[in-house]
Design an enzyme around this catalytic site. Structure first.
Site, PDB file in Angstrom:
ATOM      1  N   GLY A 103      16.370 -19.668 -32.925  1.00 46.75           N
ATOM      2  CA  GLY A 103      17.128 -20.642 -33.697  1.00 46.75           C
ATOM      3  C   GLY A 103      18.620 -20.608 -33.410  1.00 46.75           C
ATOM      4  N   LEU A 122      16.001 -17.937 -36.803  1.00 47.17           N
ATOM      5  CA  LEU A 122      15.357 -18.113 -38.106  1.00 47.17           C
ATOM      6  C   LEU A 122      15.040 -16.759 -38.738  1.00 47.17           C
ATOM      7  CD1 LEU A 122      12.853 -21.022 -37.355  1.00 47.17           C
ATOM      8  CD2 LEU A 122      15.258 -21.151 -38.023  1.00 47.17           C
ATOM      9  N   ASN A 170      12.797 -17.813 -27.485  1.00 42.58           N
ATOM     10  CA  ASN A 170      11.814 -16.754 -27.170  1.00 42.58           C
ATOM     11  C   ASN A 170      10.633 -16.730 -28.142  1.00 42.58           C
ATOM     12  OD1 ASN A 170      13.611 -15.886 -29.228  1.00 42.58           O
ATOM     13  ND2 ASN A 170      13.087 -13.752 -28.862  1.00 42.58           N
ATOM     14  N   GLU A 171      10.333 -17.877 -28.756  1.00 43.36           N
ATOM     15  CA  GLU A 171       9.314 -17.934 -29.806  1.00 43.36           C
ATOM     16  C   GLU A 171       7.952 -17.389 -29.378  1.00 43.36           C
ATOM     17  OE1 GLU A 171      12.414 -20.626 -31.465  1.00 43.36           O
ATOM     18  OE2 GLU A 171      11.698 -20.056 -29.489  1.00 43.36           O
TER      19      GLU A 171
END
Length: 243
Positions: free
Chosen positions: A94, A49, A118-119
């Site tokens: 994403g 993203l 890996n957010e």
């Protein structure tokens, strides 16, 4: 389908809109039964993203952006076509989600390339449908550990846990994808499509039932001062690396 939103194929609102239009055209083309998704950017499949879409914008913009992210997942995850991800570079966040939406994943066997959700490393929480997609791919325990630590797996590690199905030398990734596609297309379309729908329907239905609340949760989360500061710090770190 070759993604070319240089330099890193980040999933911006414009890119997602173009992607959805292209996917719909292929879906509506009766002569097209499968699609190989790959990257035209060197060393990167998709960086995920676009952070710029999540920083310093209006609540309305965040809602529109998140709806486009949902739509990308819904269309790709439910596609009637055979979908093969030819992952010819790193694929965090994403980008990993896009790859997991596909029926089969082939990754270049370069230990420098990584993939994962890996957010948490950015101070962000992966939404429930990201989590559901990963659970469906690698199982509950591996997903729990992956998401809590925000792990990025090297290509060999990703293959070991089943996040990707096959590793090949980078120069053979397209030919291998074509060979795998032939194998999948040998199955009668209707039988394969119904089976895929049965397998994926509960996951899809869960997002459809909570779509609006998911958008509202994203907007309320991303507009928090603490999250905006985290994103600002992360962007600063990226600029230093490039510098």
């Amino acid at each position: 389908m070759k993604m070319e939103n240089l330099p890193v194929n980040s999933l911006s609102l414009d890119f997602l809109t173009e992607f959805l239009i292209s996917l719909e055209k292929l879906e509506n083309d009766r002569g097209c039964r499968g699609v190989i998704l790959t990257s035209g950017a060197p060393k990167i499949f998709s960086a995920g993203l676009d952070i710029m879409e999540m920083y310093g914008k209006s609540a309305e913009h965040y809602a529109e952006f998140w709806k486009a992210v949902q739509e990308m997942w819904l269309r790709l995850y439910q596609s009637n076509m055979v979908t093969i991800a030819a992952i010819n570079g790193s694929s965090p966040a994403g980008g990993c989600l896009m790859a997991m939406c596909c029926d089969y994943r082939i990754m270049a066997e370069n230990p420098k390339y990584s993939i994962g959700l890996n957010e948490t490393q950015l101070g962000i929480v992966a939404p429930f449908w990201f989590k559901d997609t990963m659970v469906n791919t690698i199982g509950n325990r591996a997903t729990e550990r992956s998401l809590e630590l925000g792990l990025l797996y090297s290509a060999p590690e990703a293959h070991k846990i089943g996040l990707v199905d096959q590793l090949v030398p980078e120069e053979k990734i397209q030919s291998t994808a074509a060979a795998v596609m032939s194998q999948w297309l040998a199955i009668p379309d209707h039988a394969r499509q119904i089976t895929k729908s049965v397998m994926r329907k509960p996951t899809v239905d869960r997002l459809l039932a909570h779509r609006e609340s998911d958008i509202q949760n994203f907007v309320s989360f991303i507009t928090k001062d603490s999250i905006q500061k985290s994103l600002q710090m992360y962007m600063g770190m990226l600029k230093q690396r490039r510098g």
